[in-house]
Enzyme design. Structure first.
Site, PDB file in Angstrom:
ATOM      1  N   LYS A  55       0.773  -1.222   0.150  1.00 22.31           N
ATOM      2  CA  LYS A  55       0.013  -0.016  -0.104  1.00 22.31           C
ATOM      3  C   LYS A  55       0.941   1.241   0.034  1.00 22.31           C
ATOM      4  O   LYS A  55       0.451   2.317   0.271  1.00 22.31           O
ATOM      5  CB  LYS A  55      -1.186  -0.106   0.950  1.00 22.31           C
ATOM      6  CG  LYS A  55      -1.845  -1.320   1.355  1.00 22.31           C
ATOM      7  CD  LYS A  55      -2.235  -1.876   0.240  1.00 22.31           C
ATOM      8  CE  LYS A  55      -3.443  -1.013  -0.703  1.00 22.31           C
ATOM      9  NZ  LYS A  55      -3.811  -1.561  -1.876  1.00 22.31           N
ATOM     10  N   HIS A 116       7.182  -7.378  -2.479  1.00 22.24           N
ATOM     11  CA  HIS A 116       7.196  -6.683  -1.108  1.00 22.24           C
ATOM     12  C   HIS A 116       7.934  -7.058  -0.362  1.00 22.24           C
ATOM     13  O   HIS A 116       7.864  -6.853   1.148  1.00 22.24           O
ATOM     14  CB  HIS A 116       5.463  -6.858  -0.559  1.00 22.24           C
ATOM     15  CG  HIS A 116       4.580  -6.119  -1.456  1.00 22.24           C
ATOM     16  ND1 HIS A 116       4.513  -4.950  -1.812  1.00 22.24           N
ATOM     17  CD2 HIS A 116       3.262  -6.767  -1.570  1.00 22.24           C
ATOM     18  CE1 HIS A 116       3.348  -4.692  -2.349  1.00 22.24           C
ATOM     19  NE2 HIS A 116       2.598  -5.622  -2.361  1.00 22.24           N
ATOM     20  N   SER A 146      -4.582   2.205   4.570  1.00 27.51           N
ATOM     21  CA  SER A 146      -5.002   1.784   3.295  1.00 27.51           C
ATOM     22  C   SER A 146      -4.848   0.232   3.155  1.00 27.51           C
ATOM     23  O   SER A 146      -5.489  -0.403   2.860  1.00 27.51           O
ATOM     24  CB  SER A 146      -3.651   2.283   2.109  1.00 27.51           C
ATOM     25  OG  SER A 146      -4.031   1.861   0.935  1.00 27.51           O
TER      26      SER A 146
HETATM   27  P1  A3P Z   1      -5.312   4.483  -0.686  1.00 27.42           P
HETATM   28  O1  A3P Z   1      -5.884   3.324  -0.213  1.00 27.42           O
HETATM   29  O2  A3P Z   1      -4.712   5.395   0.451  1.00 27.42           O
HETATM   30  O3  A3P Z   1      -6.297   5.219  -1.663  1.00 27.42           O
HETATM   31  P2  A3P Z   1      -0.411  -0.404  -3.666  1.00 27.42           P
HETATM   32  O4  A3P Z   1      -0.509  -0.123  -5.063  1.00 27.42           O
HETATM   33  O5  A3P Z   1       1.085  -0.409  -3.048  1.00 27.42           O
HETATM   34  O6  A3P Z   1      -1.161  -1.577  -3.264  1.00 27.42           O
HETATM   35  O7  A3P Z   1      -1.011   1.180  -3.226  1.00 27.42           O
HETATM   36  C1  A3P Z   1      -2.298   1.339  -3.073  1.00 27.42           C
HETATM   37  C2  A3P Z   1      -2.546   2.756  -2.580  1.00 27.42           C
HETATM   38  O8  A3P Z   1      -1.837   3.602  -3.579  1.00 27.42           O
HETATM   39  C3  A3P Z   1      -3.939   2.934  -2.590  1.00 27.42           C
HETATM   40  O9  A3P Z   1      -3.920   4.203  -1.416  1.00 27.42           O
HETATM   41  C4  A3P Z   1      -4.353   3.592  -3.917  1.00 27.42           C
HETATM   42  O10 A3P Z   1      -5.438   4.485  -4.074  1.00 27.42           O
HETATM   43  C5  A3P Z   1      -2.703   4.577  -3.830  1.00 27.42           C
HETATM   44  N1  A3P Z   1      -2.596   4.935  -5.453  1.00 27.42           N
HETATM   45  C6  A3P Z   1      -2.646   4.205  -6.357  1.00 27.42           C
HETATM   46  N2  A3P Z   1      -2.306   4.773  -7.536  1.00 27.42           N
HETATM   47  C7  A3P Z   1      -2.083   6.180  -7.248  1.00 27.42           C
HETATM   48  C8  A3P Z   1      -1.905   7.521  -7.800  1.00 27.42           C
HETATM   49  N3  A3P Z   1      -1.531   7.439  -9.215  1.00 27.42           N
HETATM   50  N4  A3P Z   1      -1.716   8.348  -7.162  1.00 27.42           N
HETATM   51  C9  A3P Z   1      -1.631   8.232  -5.688  1.00 27.42           C
HETATM   52  N5  A3P Z   1      -2.184   7.366  -5.185  1.00 27.42           N
HETATM   53  C10 A3P Z   1      -2.465   6.212  -5.958  1.00 27.42           C
END
Ligand code: A3P
Length: 303
Positions: A55, A116, A146
């Site tokens: 996340k 990860h 998240s």
């Molecule tokens: P939130 O749950 O806070 O919205 P991962 O890809 O490591 O699983 O992380 C997912 C998190 O990154 C989620 O956070 C998601 O919304 C956010 N995320 C994904 N793409 C993004 C982007 N282009 N800009 C900002 N946040 C992004």
């Protein structure tokens, strides 16, 4: 895997099995099941590892890296979902889907590989081949929030329990991929003896062009200013949330149920303020001070 069925999906082949501990780190059972294969993975010198604690913006940096690799070519980056374009090293959810390693082995070089894993669990061959690793870290409080919402909708992770229960598990490192604190410290220290670029979610959010330029330089790519601008736009939250090749809507609902919570949920800095109680915040800050006392990493907007 023995079936531990999801109560709402009795016919699903996927399960919410509890994590397993591998070398003192909690991992999803599906990763633990293929651990021997992961450990023996043979890296190539031009492999690029993309490393995050869950996340922390994994999918975001994957999209950026793929765009940089294809010099911002929109069509190339629509060729497949992000989890096929940049496979996940320790992924294995069942015999009907390929493992991350199988996907990686089919990739042309230079290969880009998501993980990860904490530093100490990375297969040795990556360091024997002197591979580069691009790390993105996100402030722990937003990661925690998240991760909680992600557990609710990602039905191949253990049950999160209540928000308070999940908060405690996260603080104790009793969640998949272990302690956020250890993860960040391990990778921060790795910078001094490996080719590691360490970026922050909050920095990409504030100044995407500047951070994309760092990524391009690290990958040995020279891109025109307008290409960088285009990549910043294509990898923005608003574009990625509607892009089926980036927003995980191509996965079966038995793996991610986006009716519970969207994968592209909010994409903001500071959402923890909407979740933490005063007591949780105090406990968090106290533990952060203690755990990070000997580490020079600085998160902006974190506390
Ligand atoms: P939130 O749950 O806070 O919205 P991962 O890809 O490591 O699983 O992380 C997912 C998190 O990154 C989620 O956070 C998601 O919304 C956010 N995320 C994904 N793409 C993004 C982007 N282009 N800009 C900002 N946040 C992004």
């Amino acid at each position: 895997m023995d079936p531990i069925q999801h109560p709402d999906l009795p016919d699903s082949p996927f399960t919410r099995a509890p994590f397993e501990v591998v070398d003192n780190v909690a991992l999803p059972r599906w990763s633990a099941d293929i651990w021997e294969m992961v450990e023996k993975f043979q890296a190539k010198p031009d492999d690029l590892l993309i490393v995050t604690y869950p996340k922390a913006g994994t999918t975001w940096i994957q999209e950026i890296v793929d765009q940089v690799n294809w010099s911002g070519d929109v069509e190339s980056c629509k060729r497949a979902p992000i989890y096929d374009r940049i496979p996940f090293l320790e992924y294995f959810v069942g015999p009907t889907m390929p493992t991350g390693i199988e996907l990686i082995e089919k990739m042309p070089s230079p290969r880009m590989i998501k993980t990860h894993l904490p530093f100490q669990l990375i297969p040795k061959s990556f360091w024997e081949q002197d591979c580069k690793a691009l790390v993105v870290a996100r402030n722990a409080k937003d990661c925690l929030v998240s991760y909680y919402h992600f557990h609710r909708m990602c039905l191949i992770l253990p049950e999160p329990g209540t928000w308070q229960e999940f908060f405690q598990k996260f603080m104790d490192g009793q969640v998949c991929w272990g302690s956020w604190f250890d993860h960040v410290k391990g990778w921060w220290e790795a910078m001094s003896h490996h080719r590691v670029l360490f970026l922050f979610y909050e920095d990409i959010k504030e100044n995407p062009r500047q951070e994309i330029l760092k990524v391009a330089k690290f990958m040995g790519k020279v891109l025109e200013e307008e290409v960088i601008e285009k990549i910043a736009q294509l990898s923005s939250f608003n574009v990625m949330k509607d892009n089926p090749m980036a927003n995980y809507t191509t996965l079966p609902v038995e793996i991610m149920n986006q009716n519970i919570s969207r994968f592209m949920r909010k994409g903001q800095v500071g959402d923890w303020k909407n979740h933490f109680t005063v007591a949780q915040n105090a406990e968090f800050d106290e533990q952060y001070e203690r755990q990070m006392a000997n580490c020079s990493v600085k998160f902006r907007n974190a506390l």
